[in-house]
Design a protein around this motif. Sequence first.
Motif, PDB file in Angstrom:
ATOM      1  N   ASN A 108       0.836  -1.211   0.000  1.00 16.88           N
ATOM      2  CA  ASN A 108       0.000   0.000   0.000  1.00 16.88           C
ATOM      3  C   ASN A 108       0.863   1.250   0.000  1.00 16.88           C
ATOM      4  O   ASN A 108       0.576   2.220  -0.707  1.00 16.88           O
ATOM      5  N   SER A 112       0.802   3.904  -2.925  1.00 15.53           N
ATOM      6  CA  SER A 112       0.287   5.247  -2.652  1.00 15.53           C
ATOM      7  C   SER A 112       1.324   6.322  -2.951  1.00 15.53           C
ATOM      8  O   SER A 112       0.981   7.443  -3.318  1.00 15.53           O
ATOM      9  N   GLU A 113       2.601   5.988  -2.780  1.00 13.23           N
ATOM     10  CA  GLU A 113       3.636   7.017  -2.948  1.00 13.23           C
ATOM     11  C   GLU A 113       4.220   7.054  -4.358  1.00 13.23           C
ATOM     12  O   GLU A 113       5.073   7.875  -4.649  1.00 13.23           O
TER      13      GLU A 113
END
Lengths: 286, 119
Positions: A108, A112-113
């Motif tokens: 995740n 997400s980054e």
Amino acid sequence: MIESQRIKTGIIGLDEILDGGFIPNTVNVILGSAGAGKTIFSIQYLLKGIEDGNKCIFVSFDMDEKDLVRTTKSLGWNEIEDYISEGKLSVNKFFAENVSYVNNDLLNLLMSESNTKTRIVIDSFTPMISSLNFESRNDVNWFFNKLREIGTAVITIEEPLNGDLGAASISLPLFLGDCVIHLKNIGYGEAFGRTLRVIKHRSSWHAEGVFPYKILNGIGIYVESVDYLKEVKEKIDVNAILEELGISREDVDPKVMERIERVATSASESARKAIIDVLRDSINIK
Amino acid sequence: MLSAISRILETLSMEEGVKMVVLYRIDGVPLCAKLNVPKREIAPTLYWLEGQIKEMLYQISSQNLDEASFKFGKTVIMLYPVSRTTVLGIMADEEASSYKLDIDIKTSCKQLEEIVVGQ
């Protein structure tokens, strides 16, 4: 592949060995024992990414932000603190006992980054897969595919001091990685005390042999390769070979000629002999 | 550096009767090689040699030897220590002029040492 499509490694001398750099959206494995320079390699890769405007993510099980800053400052890379505070470099420490390769938190975080041109480093990958056996091949492959979707990854693998690479935690990433680079430090100094060898580079040419490298303050890993590769490459002149064999370009099948030109651009010392054999074979077939 | 080593080995490999010249690291890794015969002809000997380097270099150092050599039929393999971490291996025909070759090898070892240790 056009050089501009490659991901520059940031290691001076290595891009020439890799025919321009890493291939985008691949998992690149750096194998080496303690002290070989795997972490320095990883940081150089990220610093180059930041210079090129890429988003960079550093995942470690040993080093937090403070440790990373200390390490980089010891090499003279003082800008790292700014990169972290500006959000260009994300540093994440996980605890190995809580993490497996299918860990949702890690995936995740990476997803997400990341954006389309993300550089990911996992230093080291060994704690994540140390308990795996060969039956986990598909799972590791799945994780690598996720990394490939996110960006271009460098993962480091710890080589046991006894040199045994047979364990699944070592050989699986070597089988499944797109590129494997072996850093070796025999610890006796001298020019060949530290050497780099590309074990494989899928879908790409790479230079054969071992190349000496140094770790220099301010620069990091420096691989001596450019002059040698240039010299070997210059030795192959297709026109001179054709003339020597008394063959005209028109006598050779264009497809064969295309392959020969491709071989000629490689830096393989046996390329010249291969070209001669292919040309003789081609003419005989005709 | 690699170019300079390559040139020294190439010059030595041109000597009459020399089949192969390889600079090895003490762990058996070939650093640079010049072969005058197809690799398949000498591959088994090459693999055997890689396995011997570490032990041979230990013997050469501990007994203060200038060189060590092996004979396989009409082929001679000579090992000359270049530095703490490197050893030069030469495979030659038995008929090759040993005196001349020995002098050329020692000259090459000196040149190689300057490069390997000096860097």
